[in-house]
Design a protein around this motif. Structure first.
Motif, PDB file in Angstrom:
ATOM      1  N   THR A   1       0.826  -1.223   0.000  1.00  0.00           N
ATOM      2  CA  THR A   1       0.000   0.000   0.000  1.00  0.00           C
ATOM      3  C   THR A   1       0.858   1.272   0.000  1.00  0.00           C
ATOM      4  O   THR A   1       0.492   2.263  -0.624  1.00  0.00           O
ATOM      5  CB  THR A   1      -0.971   0.021   1.195  1.00  0.00           C
ATOM      6  N   THR A   2       2.015   1.232   0.670  1.00  0.00           N
ATOM      7  CA  THR A   2       2.911   2.403   0.614  1.00  0.00           C
ATOM      8  C   THR A   2       3.482   2.560  -0.787  1.00  0.00           C
ATOM      9  O   THR A   2       3.606   3.678  -1.295  1.00  0.00           O
ATOM     10  CB  THR A   2       4.065   2.296   1.633  1.00  0.00           C
ATOM     11  N   ALA A   3       3.815   1.429  -1.429  1.00  0.00           N
ATOM     12  CA  ALA A   3       4.370   1.476  -2.782  1.00  0.00           C
ATOM     13  C   ALA A   3       3.353   2.041  -3.777  1.00  0.00           C
ATOM     14  O   ALA A   3       3.688   2.870  -4.635  1.00  0.00           O
ATOM     15  CB  ALA A   3       4.816   0.076  -3.218  1.00  0.00           C
ATOM     16  N   VAL A   4       2.106   1.589  -3.669  1.00  0.00           N
ATOM     17  CA  VAL A   4       1.045   2.101  -4.550  1.00  0.00           C
ATOM     18  C   VAL A   4       0.839   3.596  -4.311  1.00  0.00           C
ATOM     19  O   VAL A   4       0.704   4.386  -5.255  1.00  0.00           O
ATOM     20  CB  VAL A   4      -0.272   1.312  -4.329  1.00  0.00           C
ATOM     21  N   SER A   5       0.822   3.995  -3.046  1.00  0.00           N
ATOM     22  CA  SER A   5       0.646   5.413  -2.703  1.00  0.00           C
ATOM     23  C   SER A   5       1.789   6.248  -3.263  1.00  0.00           C
ATOM     24  O   SER A   5       1.574   7.344  -3.800  1.00  0.00           O
ATOM     25  CB  SER A   5       0.580   5.577  -1.180  1.00  0.00           C
TER      26      SER A   5
ATOM     27  N   CYS B   1      12.967  -3.263  -0.401  1.00  0.00           N
ATOM     28  CA  CYS B   1      11.591  -3.746  -0.257  1.00  0.00           C
ATOM     29  C   CYS B   1      10.815  -3.358  -1.523  1.00  0.00           C
ATOM     30  O   CYS B   1      11.362  -2.703  -2.423  1.00  0.00           O
ATOM     31  CB  CYS B   1      10.930  -3.146   0.985  1.00  0.00           C
ATOM     32  N   GLY B   2       9.549  -3.744  -1.613  1.00  0.00           N
ATOM     33  CA  GLY B   2       8.747  -3.424  -2.801  1.00  0.00           C
ATOM     34  C   GLY B   2       8.624  -1.928  -3.017  1.00  0.00           C
ATOM     35  O   GLY B   2       8.732  -1.428  -4.133  1.00  0.00           O
ATOM     36  N   CYS B   3       8.386  -1.198  -1.927  1.00  0.00           N
ATOM     37  CA  CYS B   3       8.271   0.262  -2.016  1.00  0.00           C
ATOM     38  C   CYS B   3       9.612   0.870  -2.423  1.00  0.00           C
ATOM     39  O   CYS B   3       9.661   1.874  -3.133  1.00  0.00           O
ATOM     40  CB  CYS B   3       7.808   0.830  -0.680  1.00  0.00           C
TER      41      CYS B   3
ATOM     42  N   LEU C   1       7.069   7.316   3.159  1.00  0.00           N
ATOM     43  CA  LEU C   1       6.457   6.049   2.737  1.00  0.00           C
ATOM     44  C   LEU C   1       7.498   4.938   2.656  1.00  0.00           C
ATOM     45  O   LEU C   1       7.261   3.807   3.090  1.00  0.00           O
ATOM     46  CB  LEU C   1       5.789   6.221   1.369  1.00  0.00           C
ATOM     47  N   VAL C   2       8.663   5.259   2.085  1.00  0.00           N
ATOM     48  CA  VAL C   2       9.717   4.250   1.913  1.00  0.00           C
ATOM     49  C   VAL C   2      10.215   3.768   3.276  1.00  0.00           C
ATOM     50  O   VAL C   2      10.385   2.561   3.497  1.00  0.00           O
ATOM     51  CB  VAL C   2      10.886   4.800   1.063  1.00  0.00           C
ATOM     52  N   ALA C   3      10.443   4.698   4.196  1.00  0.00           N
ATOM     53  CA  ALA C   3      10.925   4.322   5.533  1.00  0.00           C
ATOM     54  C   ALA C   3       9.907   3.436   6.246  1.00  0.00           C
ATOM     55  O   ALA C   3      10.274   2.467   6.925  1.00  0.00           O
ATOM     56  CB  ALA C   3      11.204   5.571   6.362  1.00  0.00           C
ATOM     57  N   THR C   4       8.622   3.744   6.082  1.00  0.00           N
ATOM     58  CA  THR C   4       7.563   2.945   6.715  1.00  0.00           C
ATOM     59  C   THR C   4       7.574   1.519   6.169  1.00  0.00           C
ATOM     60  O   THR C   4       7.459   0.543   6.923  1.00  0.00           O
ATOM     61  CB  THR C   4       6.184   3.606   6.483  1.00  0.00           C
ATOM     62  N   ALA C   5       7.760   1.391   4.847  1.00  0.00           N
ATOM     63  CA  ALA C   5       7.794   0.059   4.225  1.00  0.00           C
ATOM     64  C   ALA C   5       9.034  -0.720   4.654  1.00  0.00           C
ATOM     65  O   ALA C   5       8.954  -1.928   4.934  1.00  0.00           O
ATOM     66  CB  ALA C   5       7.754   0.204   2.703  1.00  0.00           C
TER      67      ALA C   5
ATOM     68  N   VAL D   1      11.755  12.865   7.509  1.00  0.00           N
ATOM     69  CA  VAL D   1      10.491  13.369   6.944  1.00  0.00           C
ATOM     70  C   VAL D   1       9.336  13.075   7.903  1.00  0.00           C
ATOM     71  O   VAL D   1       8.489  13.943   8.168  1.00  0.00           O
ATOM     72  CB  VAL D   1      10.211  12.754   5.545  1.00  0.00           C
ATOM     73  N   ILE D   2       9.293  11.844   8.439  1.00  0.00           N
ATOM     74  CA  ILE D   2       8.228  11.463   9.380  1.00  0.00           C
ATOM     75  C   ILE D   2       8.209  12.402  10.587  1.00  0.00           C
ATOM     76  O   ILE D   2       7.150  12.784  11.086  1.00  0.00           O
ATOM     77  CB  ILE D   2       8.400   9.988   9.824  1.00  0.00           C
ATOM     78  N   ASN D   3       9.392  12.792  11.047  1.00  0.00           N
ATOM     79  CA  ASN D   3       9.483  13.623  12.255  1.00  0.00           C
ATOM     80  C   ASN D   3       9.425  15.124  11.993  1.00  0.00           C
ATOM     81  O   ASN D   3       9.321  15.907  12.937  1.00  0.00           O
ATOM     82  CB  ASN D   3      10.764  13.282  13.019  1.00  0.00           C
ATOM     83  N   SER D   4       9.493  15.527  10.721  1.00  0.00           N
ATOM     84  CA  SER D   4       9.486  16.970  10.444  1.00  0.00           C
ATOM     85  C   SER D   4       8.304  17.402   9.580  1.00  0.00           C
ATOM     86  O   SER D   4       7.602  18.359   9.905  1.00  0.00           O
ATOM     87  CB  SER D   4      10.800  17.392   9.762  1.00  0.00           C
ATOM     88  N   ASN D   5       8.065  16.668   8.490  1.00  0.00           N
ATOM     89  CA  ASN D   5       7.010  17.099   7.572  1.00  0.00           C
ATOM     90  C   ASN D   5       6.356  15.887   6.891  1.00  0.00           C
ATOM     91  O   ASN D   5       6.433  15.739   5.674  1.00  0.00           O
ATOM     92  CB  ASN D   5       7.613  18.056   6.525  1.00  0.00           C
TER      93      ASN D   5
END
Length: 561
Positions: free
Chosen positions: A90-94, A194-196, A223-227, A249-253
């Motif tokens: 789902t992160t990759a599609v997004s 990973c796929g993303c 998104l990539v870090a989450t995947a 990015v997750i922690n700033s924006n």
């Protein structure tokens, strides 16, 4: 638990690292264990740079993929971005859909229904593409074994670009382009994306023809870090660089969807561990309990208030998921006990009413309890579907290959896989899987292992030591948070069981003549209170604890003897 001390790395390398970096021998040892042997390699390790990312065009078929997408845009074709229903998919599609939509509007997304269609590319998905005039499908985190599906799409004049990271079979689908660094003839230097991550390489290649640089793509790295965190891929090379900047990015924006999840938490700075245990389960909950489309909607939503609404719905799915997996785990444990299967080499359980969306989590929980290769089956249409989990060091994918005569379909990794089989083959498979594992598993692998990086004195734990240790993050496979052993410590007399069920252990530890006390917490170690009456040894990692605004270093106990 068996404690295994990692082998000592080359002493000359350790000495040179300690000298050139002005650090102590223990920290230099930790670096050498992670294949860091020179000052330059250490600089890259401690200061990741986006310039260290590989050229995407080194990946086999990347030119073909870019040319086909550019042709679709030029001709005004409709593009369907297709991906699996888990976090990586789902992160990759997004990621790919939102990038394409930034300059082209004939783009839609498709996530297969976990229950109606199952894992990967489906005939229903291809029919949807055909019925709605999509002539190009970009498949993410799936497709490497979809030989028949790709051929079916070809007959309907639909081209495929496959972006996958799973282990290829003997035959590769006849797609327009297949991006997978695990292909034997792919010369891409890093094959653990990973796929993303493969999706990110695709948009990096597309960006090159638009005069965009890697800096323009930084907003996609959350998104990539989450995947990367969710898919438990090695935290080395490109994955570590992408995760490092993605966490920033997750922690700033972060994008609205991730921000909406964080908004519900009382935490200022998230680590990779938080992504694994907080963000990822919520994204996964959509596909497990309802539909993966909800996750894509959340991750691509451009309005924060709307994202908050979607995140609230997903939070309900996550609570349902927790209740369901707890109930099924209890039923599975009871089934094992009633069938007198506690002493087997494998766990294989089945109930036709178990929720397909949580059987992977249940398999992980059973593995924690009995510590052996585990499969949890449920009914799925006319077949039985299972999630497999393994123990450290044992390749469950290879074991399943040896049982393939009883399996309809399977795929996955060394430690996690999925499969389907016909109901009449269940008992045959269960017997065969037990035989294969019994013959092939190293007896040592049946006991959980604590891998210890170094033996240290508590006095070595200084603010500078901890500060440098923190800079080794983000942690993950092949760069796990260091675990230390310290011998002959004692509690200051105030050690106690804590938690609502007294399952945790809280200690204040001292060593030798050093009167300084070190706060320690042992999650799940409450039953070891009796071990602390005399001197004992501890295996632990280090963490930062914050209480009433005051930060301190805390020992997180893994075990004590």
């Amino acid at each position: 638990m068996r404690w295994t001390l990692k082998p000592e790395p080359n002493s000359e390398v350790v000495q040179e690292l300690a000298r050139s970096l002005s650090i102590d021998k223990t920290l230099a040892t930790l670096l050498a264990q992670r294949n860091v042997s020179t000052f330059e390699e250490a600089k890259k390790f401690f200061r990741p740079s986006l310039e260290d990312l590989q050229d995407p065009f080194l990946m086999k078929d990347m030119n073909k993929a870019v040319q086909r997408i550019e042709k679709a845009i030029e001709k005004g074709e409709s593009i369907l971005v297709y991906g699996d229903y888990d976090v990586d998919g789902t992160t990759a599609v997004s990621l790919v859909s939102s990038y394409l939509k930034s300059f082209y509007n004939r783009v839609a997304t498709y996530i297969p229904d976990r229950y109606e269609e199952g894992y990967g590319i489906s005939y229903k998905g291809i029919d949807f593409a055909s019925d709605n005039d999509f002539s190009l499908i970009i498949a993410l985190d799936c497709g490497i074994k979809a030989i028949d599906k790709v051929a079916y799409a070809s007959k309907k004049n639909i081209d495929f670009i496959i972006c996958d990271h799973h282990k290829p079979g003997k035959e590769i689908p006849a797609a327009t382009a297949v991006l997978n660094p695990k292909q034997k003839d792919c010369k891409y230097p890093y094959d653990e994306l990973c796929g993303c991550g493969v999706g990110f390489k695709l948009i990096t290649a597309l960006a090159a023809s638009r005069n965009q640089t890697i800096d323009d793509l930084i907003p996609y790295l959350d998104l990539v870090a989450t995947a990367i965190a969710a898919d438990i891929v090695p935290m080395t090379g490109e994955n570590r660089v992408l995760a490092y900047f993605g966490l920033q990015v997750i922690n700033s924006n972060p994008r609205n969807g991730i921000n909406a999840i964080i908004h519900q938490l009382n935490k200022k700075v998230l680590t990779i561990t938080d992504v694994v245990f907080v963000i990822a389960p919520r994204i996964n909950a959509a596909g497990r309990m309802k539909h993966g489309n909800h996750a894509v909607e959340l991750l691509t939503e451009e309005n924060f208030e709307a994202a908050i609404t979607i995140a609230s719905s997903i939070e309900k799915y996550n609570l349902d998921r927790k209740e369901t997996d707890k109930k099924i785990t209890q039923e599975a444990l009871l089934q094992i006990q009633e069938n007198n299967e506690e002493d087997r080499f494998t766990t294989v359980v089945f109930h036709e009413d178990w929720h397909k969306g949580v059987i992977g989590i249940v398999a992980s929980r059973l593995t924690e309890t009995y510590y052996r290769p585990t499969l949890v089956f449920t009914k799925s249409g006319d077949t039985l579907a299972a999630s497999a989990r393994s123990v450290k060091g044992f390749d469950v994918y290879n074991a399943l290959e040896q049982c393939s005569e009883f399996i309809e379909q399977f795929g996955g990794h060394k430690y996690a896989a999925g499969l389907t089989l016909l109901p009449e083959n269940y008992q045959f498979f269960k017997t065969k899987f037990e035989e294969v594992v019994t013959k092939t598993i190293n007896p040592e692998l049946r006991t959980p292992e604590i891998l210890i990086d170094a033996e240290i004195e508590l006095s070595e734990i200084t603010p500078k030591f901890f500060r440098i240790l923190q800079q080794m993050a983000p942690f993950g496979p092949l760069n796990m948070k260091p675990v230390f052993k310290t011998s002959c410590v004692r509690d200051n007399g105030y050690g106690k069981q804590v938690g609502s069920d007294k399952s945790h252990l809280k200690l204040s530890i001292i060593q030798g003549s050093d009167r300084k006390t070190y706060n320690a917490i042992g999650f799940g170690l409450g039953n070891k209170l009796s071990h602390i009456q005399n001197d004992f040894d501890i295996a632990f990692s280090l963490d930062e604890n914050e209480w009433n605004g005051v930060k301190s270093i805390q020992l997180v106990l893994k075990d004590l003897i």
